[in-house]
Motif scaffolding. Structure first.
Motif, PDB file in Angstrom:
ATOM      1  N   THR A 650       8.420   0.570  11.729  1.00 38.89           N
ATOM      2  CA  THR A 650       7.119   0.025  12.079  1.00 38.89           C
ATOM      3  C   THR A 650       7.096  -1.438  11.634  1.00 38.89           C
ATOM      4  OG1 THR A 650       4.751   0.446  11.991  1.00 38.89           O
ATOM      5  CG2 THR A 650       5.939   0.684   9.925  1.00 38.89           C
ATOM      6  N   SER A 651       5.962  -2.098  11.803  1.00 41.03           N
ATOM      7  CA  SER A 651       5.848  -3.489  11.359  1.00 41.03           C
ATOM      8  C   SER A 651       4.624  -3.612  10.457  1.00 41.03           C
ATOM      9  CB  SER A 651       5.714  -4.418  12.567  1.00 41.03           C
ATOM     10  OG  SER A 651       4.692  -3.936  13.407  1.00 41.03           O
ATOM     11  N   PHE A 652       4.693  -4.538   9.528  1.00 40.41           N
ATOM     12  CA  PHE A 652       3.587  -4.727   8.585  1.00 40.41           C
ATOM     13  C   PHE A 652       3.098  -6.170   8.675  1.00 40.41           C
ATOM     14  CE2 PHE A 652       6.227  -1.338   6.769  1.00 40.41           C
ATOM     15  CZ  PHE A 652       5.279  -0.328   6.668  1.00 40.41           C
ATOM     16  N   ASP A 653       1.792  -6.326   8.736  1.00 40.50           N
ATOM     17  CA  ASP A 653       1.222  -7.678   8.745  1.00 40.50           C
ATOM     18  C   ASP A 653       0.530  -7.941   7.420  1.00 40.50           C
ATOM     19  OD1 ASP A 653       2.077  -7.893  11.301  1.00 40.50           O
ATOM     20  OD2 ASP A 653       0.120  -7.413  12.209  1.00 40.50           O
ATOM     21  N   TYR A 654       0.710  -9.142   6.926  1.00 40.49           N
ATOM     22  CA  TYR A 654       0.088  -9.548   5.659  1.00 40.49           C
ATOM     23  C   TYR A 654      -1.037 -10.536   5.970  1.00 40.49           C
ATOM     24  CZ  TYR A 654       3.932  -7.561   2.885  1.00 40.49           C
ATOM     25  OH  TYR A 654       4.815  -6.709   2.283  1.00 40.49           O
ATOM     26  N   SER A 655      -2.178 -10.386   5.289  1.00 42.48           N
ATOM     27  CA  SER A 655      -3.267 -11.345   5.466  1.00 42.48           C
ATOM     28  C   SER A 655      -4.118 -11.403   4.194  1.00 42.48           C
ATOM     29  CB  SER A 655      -4.144 -10.950   6.662  1.00 42.48           C
ATOM     30  OG  SER A 655      -4.678  -9.660   6.455  1.00 42.48           O
ATOM     31  N   ASN A 656      -5.001 -12.409   4.166  1.00 39.05           N
ATOM     32  CA  ASN A 656      -5.984 -12.544   3.079  1.00 39.05           C
ATOM     33  C   ASN A 656      -5.383 -12.567   1.684  1.00 39.05           C
ATOM     34  OD1 ASN A 656      -8.072 -12.559   4.891  1.00 39.05           O
ATOM     35  ND2 ASN A 656      -8.338 -10.331   4.817  1.00 39.05           N
ATOM     36  N   LEU A 657      -4.424 -13.415   1.459  1.00 37.97           N
ATOM     37  CA  LEU A 657      -3.917 -13.561   0.087  1.00 37.97           C
ATOM     38  C   LEU A 657      -4.991 -14.269  -0.741  1.00 37.97           C
ATOM     39  CD1 LEU A 657      -1.723 -13.472  -2.084  1.00 37.97           C
ATOM     40  CD2 LEU A 657      -0.781 -15.576  -1.120  1.00 37.97           C
ATOM     41  N   THR A 658      -5.529 -13.572  -1.716  1.00 37.17           N
ATOM     42  CA  THR A 658      -6.678 -14.091  -2.469  1.00 37.17           C
ATOM     43  C   THR A 658      -6.418 -14.025  -3.963  1.00 37.17           C
ATOM     44  OG1 THR A 658      -8.006 -13.015  -0.764  1.00 37.17           O
ATOM     45  CG2 THR A 658      -9.205 -13.861  -2.664  1.00 37.17           C
ATOM     46  N   LEU A 659      -6.838 -15.064  -4.673  1.00 39.73           N
ATOM     47  CA  LEU A 659      -6.735 -15.093  -6.127  1.00 39.73           C
ATOM     48  C   LEU A 659      -8.139 -14.993  -6.711  1.00 39.73           C
ATOM     49  CD1 LEU A 659      -3.905 -16.010  -5.361  1.00 39.73           C
ATOM     50  CD2 LEU A 659      -4.110 -17.885  -7.005  1.00 39.73           C
ATOM     51  N   SER A 679       1.104  -2.399  11.610  1.00 47.35           N
ATOM     52  CA  SER A 679       0.770  -2.805  12.973  1.00 47.35           C
ATOM     53  C   SER A 679       1.684  -2.155  14.011  1.00 47.35           C
ATOM     54  CB  SER A 679       0.854  -4.334  13.066  1.00 47.35           C
ATOM     55  OG  SER A 679       2.089  -4.777  12.563  1.00 47.35           O
ATOM     56  N   GLY A 680       2.492  -1.207  13.590  1.00 48.14           N
ATOM     57  CA  GLY A 680       3.396  -0.563  14.538  1.00 48.14           C
ATOM     58  C   GLY A 680       3.012   0.878  14.813  1.00 48.14           C
ATOM     59  N   ASP A 681       3.998   1.651  15.279  1.00 50.82           N
ATOM     60  CA  ASP A 681       3.692   3.008  15.748  1.00 50.82           C
ATOM     61  C   ASP A 681       4.110   4.114  14.787  1.00 50.82           C
ATOM     62  OD1 ASP A 681       2.753   1.845  18.017  1.00 50.82           O
ATOM     63  OD2 ASP A 681       4.708   1.923  19.026  1.00 50.82           O
ATOM     64  N   PHE A 682       4.820   3.763  13.725  1.00 46.77           N
ATOM     65  CA  PHE A 682       5.296   4.787  12.790  1.00 46.77           C
ATOM     66  C   PHE A 682       4.561   4.665  11.459  1.00 46.77           C
ATOM     67  CE2 PHE A 682       8.789   4.339  15.673  1.00 46.77           C
ATOM     68  CZ  PHE A 682       9.445   5.559  15.687  1.00 46.77           C
ATOM     69  N   ALA A 683       4.292   5.797  10.824  1.00 42.68           N
ATOM     70  CA  ALA A 683       3.831   5.746   9.438  1.00 42.68           C
ATOM     71  C   ALA A 683       5.013   5.296   8.585  1.00 42.68           C
ATOM     72  CB  ALA A 683       3.365   7.126   8.998  1.00 42.68           C
ATOM     73  N   ASP A 708       6.022  -8.912  -9.825  1.00 42.25           N
ATOM     74  CA  ASP A 708       5.515  -7.540  -9.691  1.00 42.25           C
ATOM     75  C   ASP A 708       5.789  -7.071  -8.262  1.00 42.25           C
ATOM     76  OD1 ASP A 708       4.355  -5.184 -10.481  1.00 42.25           O
ATOM     77  OD2 ASP A 708       2.417  -6.058 -11.022  1.00 42.25           O
ATOM     78  N   PHE A 709       5.592  -5.781  -8.025  1.00 40.52           N
ATOM     79  CA  PHE A 709       5.753  -5.246  -6.672  1.00 40.52           C
ATOM     80  C   PHE A 709       4.982  -3.940  -6.597  1.00 40.52           C
ATOM     81  CE2 PHE A 709       8.559  -1.878  -8.076  1.00 40.52           C
ATOM     82  CZ  PHE A 709       9.160  -2.413  -9.193  1.00 40.52           C
ATOM     83  N   GLU A 710       4.654  -3.554  -5.386  1.00 36.08           N
ATOM     84  CA  GLU A 710       3.999  -2.257  -5.218  1.00 36.08           C
ATOM     85  C   GLU A 710       4.481  -1.636  -3.920  1.00 36.08           C
ATOM     86  OE1 GLU A 710      -0.075  -2.088  -6.410  1.00 36.08           O
ATOM     87  OE2 GLU A 710      -0.393  -0.310  -5.145  1.00 36.08           O
ATOM     88  N   LYS A 711       4.762  -0.342  -3.997  1.00 30.52           N
ATOM     89  CA  LYS A 711       5.215   0.363  -2.796  1.00 30.52           C
ATOM     90  C   LYS A 711       4.033   1.157  -2.260  1.00 30.52           C
ATOM     91  CE  LYS A 711       9.142   3.188  -1.386  1.00 30.52           C
ATOM     92  NZ  LYS A 711      10.435   3.717  -1.828  1.00 30.52           N
ATOM     93  N   ILE A 712       3.690   0.924  -1.012  1.00 34.91           N
ATOM     94  CA  ILE A 712       2.525   1.615  -0.440  1.00 34.91           C
ATOM     95  C   ILE A 712       2.943   2.370   0.817  1.00 34.91           C
ATOM     96  CG2 ILE A 712       0.770   0.041  -1.343  1.00 34.91           C
ATOM     97  CD1 ILE A 712       0.830  -1.406   1.358  1.00 34.91           C
ATOM     98  N   PHE A 713       2.112   3.336   1.183  1.00 42.06           N
ATOM     99  CA  PHE A 713       2.372   4.114   2.397  1.00 42.06           C
ATOM    100  C   PHE A 713       1.221   3.893   3.364  1.00 42.06           C
ATOM    101  CE2 PHE A 713       2.178   7.947   4.999  1.00 42.06           C
ATOM    102  CZ  PHE A 713       3.485   8.010   5.444  1.00 42.06           C
ATOM    103  N   LEU A 714       1.524   3.561   4.607  1.00 46.38           N
ATOM    104  CA  LEU A 714       0.464   3.269   5.580  1.00 46.38           C
ATOM    105  C   LEU A 714       0.690   4.050   6.876  1.00 46.38           C
ATOM    106  CD1 LEU A 714       0.215  -0.635   5.306  1.00 46.38           C
ATOM    107  CD2 LEU A 714      -1.396   1.028   4.392  1.00 46.38           C
ATOM    108  N   GLU A 715      -0.373   4.663   7.339  1.00 42.83           N
ATOM    109  CA  GLU A 715      -0.355   5.281   8.673  1.00 42.83           C
ATOM    110  C   GLU A 715      -0.454   4.160   9.712  1.00 42.83           C
ATOM    111  OE1 GLU A 715       0.097   8.378   9.320  1.00 42.83           O
ATOM    112  OE2 GLU A 715      -0.187   9.241   7.326  1.00 42.83           O
ATOM    113  N   PRO A 716      -0.037   4.417  10.957  1.00 39.15           N
ATOM    114  CA  PRO A 716      -0.184   3.362  11.979  1.00 39.15           C
ATOM    115  C   PRO A 716      -1.632   2.879  12.044  1.00 39.15           C
ATOM    116  CG  PRO A 716       1.086   5.193  12.847  1.00 39.15           C
ATOM    117  CD  PRO A 716       0.585   5.625  11.498  1.00 39.15           C
ATOM    118  N   GLY A 717      -1.827   1.594  12.095  1.00 34.17           N
ATOM    119  CA  GLY A 717      -3.168   1.023  12.198  1.00 34.17           C
ATOM    120  C   GLY A 717      -3.886   0.904  10.864  1.00 34.17           C
ATOM    121  N   GLU A 718      -3.363   1.525   9.807  1.00 35.70           N
ATOM    122  CA  GLU A 718      -4.080   1.504   8.527  1.00 35.70           C
ATOM    123  C   GLU A 718      -3.868   0.176   7.787  1.00 35.70           C
ATOM    124  OE1 GLU A 718      -2.808   4.699   5.963  1.00 35.70           O
ATOM    125  OE2 GLU A 718      -4.256   4.168   4.392  1.00 35.70           O
TER     126      GLU A 718
END
Ligand code: BGC
Length: 767
Positions: A650-659, A679-683, A708-718
């Motif tokens: 799938t593809s991931f979009d990043y936005s709103n980097l805020t401090l 933003s893609g079709d696979f979870a 730091d880092f964080e691993k997240i899980f996203l459904e399509p569109g989430e």
């Protein structure tokens, strides 16, 4: 060695040691030079470290002769036979004569019971043995190699895999593993990069602690926990030219900023043992280093466990040109508070004489013995020396189904998808004729990678077997090896058969890479080429026009520029252990959406090495249009794949980097948040990474450092908002005097899916 050469050598040693020490402690310790005499004596004060069971330890120590004491400081290896581990008659006699404190490479209930009986029943005091083994990534159920596990960026997963390895190995009679290897590995020519967590100090620290927690659990007395070992102290991964065991010559700043943090974290995580490194640091072999072991490990960090040498490392101080002879080597090691001798027999043979001549104190010997006995009490061996060796527990525990299931999960999550042009993957059910080609296509042995403990080839699922289990009905799979898995055998006889198979197939799964012994210890390389004739096979198969999915199995990044330019998909599988074929099939068919990310910069060419991501900018940053800037004229500066890189279906979009703040004080903190959308079709999983750069400082700073880092899980569109709390104290660096500081000024903040594709923002550190 001729006697007349001695004074010069001694003076040389003294000068080197003296210069190291003078910069770091008030006065030189360790040596006194008596003018006109060929004699150095040791006056290093004994480091008294606290014991967990002081009265019990003292009660045993009080009964021991000096000979029995030095026997406790000796560790030798079991041998191997077809039927399993065995011990030579000579070593068995040594156990009976109280000349061993432990045996390594000894495992299985049968073998450990046998040896423990000799120690308990035939020696005067019946002190039980410790049993150790290199359980590095699994005992019998083999998990992915450490570099692969690191690609999961998942400390909890790594901890759980280590817990399973602890359960299996403890059930096989073991008390102690020589893991984790905490050596930061900036150089993939060094074969032991496969045993590491990669090039980054933060990941190395987090994953190292996860392994320690997994093996040691909450209580070492429990029968499913064993002692861990922080190794190899220190800076072993910085061997010059990546040649194993070679000289290390790095600044103290690099030592402290890059190589030591994981070891410090290991002490804080209560690791019970440390192992010395083979290499020298600043002219002093680590195994005799007053600076590393007395000053840093004991005095500064307060480590109270025991230190084991690496294999024959005490003896090796002689060829290093540091110790005159075995007695001198033993003296240097013991006085550095190195407690146990692996394979040199030098403590055993030399310490009684050294005590008699006053070159080491009996108090120092007692301290070393006490630390080892203390752990034997901690493990409960004085309550019952046989408590780990139970046939029923061994039979119930080894290769439990839930362990095998979890090994599959770890293997799937370790895979890094490097390229996937036109969504060649996941494979569609319409691919009815599949060719598996290549020397790793039907391999059950190499897939275990370096160090496979009690792993057995027959347990492992090859790629061919895994794919056969996974394909939809009606799919036809055929295999052709093509070329041998060898560095020097370039036979190409099998290429024609492989090409014919490729030509009549819908897709080729091309399994290329290294044999398991081409990385790991003593497996340094000067090129990163595909070994043997594999490049020829790759080009010939590609020329058929059938789509190619390259599955790479290796313990290090290889030179795959040609493949990257020409084949449709590249799946980096490292060595995945017991469930190799199942995990790769699961990714190829999209049952698991790949999420692994590189924990090293994948070189474009070997000539770039070292090309770690945390470089400095230089005064002439690269400018392609300007000749006199810092760049290569025949290759890019950038790696082929950057640190932190890995694709998903799938593809991931990043936005709103805020401090949350734009200014923070030196004891302040802030929250950094970013929105990530699938933003893609696979979870799928995404590993969100946070880097910073201090723009101006009294000591120049790297262009990026992972914070730091964080691993997240996203459904399509989430969409999820990821929040990082950043304390200003995490941003400190060492000033010109090597003291931690954080000076006022701008810090840039970068967040993204890898180090090269980031959004950025900035904050200011104020007084
Ligand atoms: C390696 C260590 C290992 C030891 C015992 C040495 O050659 O450097 O990492 O623990 O052998 O097997």
């Amino acid at each position: 060695m001729e006697l007349r050469n001695l004074p010069g050598l001694l003076l040389f040693s003294v000068l080197i040691l003296g210069s190291t020490l003078l910069s770091t402690s008030e006065k030189p310790v360790g040596y006194e030079v008596y003018e006109g005499k060929e004699q150095i004596t040791t006056n290093t004060p004994v480091r008294i470290t606290p014991l967990r069971h002081p009265e019990k330890v003292d009660s045993v120590l009080a009964l021991m002769t000096l000979e029995e004491k030095v026997g406790q400081l000796n560790l030798l290896s079991s041998g191997f036979a077809e039927t399993g581990p065995t011990l030579s008659e000579e070593y068995r006699e040594m156990i009976g004569e109280a000349k061993l404190g432990g045996v390594f490479n000894a495992h299985t209930v049968e073998h450990t019971l046998d040896l423990q009986r000799i120690a308990v029943e035939e020696t005067r005091l019946g002190i039980p043995l410790l049993f150790a083994f290199d359980v590095i990534h699994g005992h019998r159920t083999i998990f992915p190699v450490p570099l692969a596990e690191a690609s999961t960026w998942d400390p909890d997963l790594i901890k759980k895999a280590s817990r399973i390895a602890a359960k299996e190995s403890a059930a096989a009679g073991l008390h102690w593993t020589f893991t984790p290897m905490l050596d930061v590995s900036p150089d993939p020519r060094w074969g032991r990069i496969v045993e590491s967590s990669g090039e980054d100090p933060l990941l190395n620290k987090r994953f190292g602690v996860a392994r320690i927690e997994g093996f040691q659990g909450d209580d070492l007395y429990e029968l499913d926990t064993i002692m861990a070992t922080a190794k190899h102290f220190a800076a072993y991964g910085a061997a010059e030219a990546g040649r194993d065991y070679n000289t290390v010559d790095i600044s103290e700043r690099t030592l402290r900023e890059i190589h030591l943090p994981a070891f410090k974290a290991a002490v804080d995580a209560d690791v019970r043992t440390f192992m010395t490194a083979f290499n020298e640091y600043d002219g002093v072999p680590a195994t005799g280093s007053d600076y590393l072991f007395n000053k840093i490990l004991r005095d500064d960090w307060g480590f109270d466990g025991f230190v084991i040498t690496d294999y024959t490392a005490i003896m090796e101080m002689i060829p290093h040109g540091y110790a005159r002879d075995e007695a001198h080597a033993g003296e240097l090691a013991l006085n550095a508070n190195v407690d146990m001798d692996m394979m040199s027999n030098i403590f055993l043979n030399e310490l009684p004489g050294l005590v008699e001549s006053g070159r080491v104190s009996e108090e120092q010997v007692d301290m070393a013995v006490s630390r080892i006995l203390d752990m034997k009490f901690e493990l409960g061996l004085f309550d019952d020396p046989y408590r780990y060796s139970d046939y029923d527990r061994e039979a119930e525990t080894i290769m439990r189904q839930d362990f095998l299931d979890f090994a599959l999960e770890v293997a799937e999550k370790s895979i890094v998808l490097l390229k996937n042009e036109n969504n060649l993957l996941p494979l569609s059910d319409s691919a009815k004729n599949i060719a598996i080609i290549g020397p790793l296509g039907d391999n059950q042995y190499d897939v275990m990678g370096s160090w496979s403990a009690a792993g057995e080839s027959s347990d492992n699922v090859s790629l061919l077997a895994g794919l056969r289990n996974a394909v939809p009905e009606g799919t036809n799979i055929q295999f052709s090896e093509g070329v041998p898995l060898s560095l020097d055998d370039h036979s190409a006889d099998g290429i024609d058969e492989a090409v014919n198979l490729a030509a009549e197939s819908d897709v080729v799964i091309l399994a290329l890479g290294e044999g398991r012994h081409m990385s790991g210890e003593a497996a340094s390389r000067t090129t990163l080429n595909l070994p043997g004739a594999q490049q020829d096979l790759l080009e010939a198969v590609h020329a058929t026009g059938t789509p190619v999915v390259m599955v790479l199995m290796a313990g290090r990044p290889l030179d795959i520029n040609w493949a990257n330019e020409n084949v449709g998909a590249i799946v980096n599988a490292f060595y995945l252990g017991t469930r190799t074929g199942d995990a790769i099939a699961s990714v190829l068919y999209g049952n698991h959406n790949p999420s692994g990310k590189l924990t090293f910069s994948w070189p474009y060419t070997v000539g770039q090495i070292p090309n770690v991501y945390y470089q400095k900018k230089t005064g002439r940053p690269i400018d392609p249009d300007q000749r006199y800037t810092s760049k290569f004229i025949d290759a890019p500066n950038d790696p082929l794949f950057p640190f932190g890189y890995g694709l998903s279906y799938t593809s991931f979009d990043y936005s709103n980097l805020t401090l949350s703040e734009t200014e923070i004080s030196r004891d302040g903190h802030l929250t950094i948040s970013v929105d990530v959308t699938n933003s893609g079709d696979f979870a799928g999983h995404e590993i969100v990474q946070l880097y910073t750069r201090k723009m101006v400082a009294s000591v120049t700073q790297p262009v990026r450092l992972l914070r730091d880092f964080e691993k997240i899980f996203l459904e399509p569109g989430e969409t999820k908002t990821v929040e990082f709390t950043l304390n200003a104290s995490q941003l400190t660096y060492l000033d010109q005097q090597l003291n931690p500081v954080l000076e006022p000024g701008i810090v840039k903040v970068f967040v993204g899916p890898n180090v090269s594709e980031t959004m950025e923002n900035e904050l200011e550190i104020i007084q």
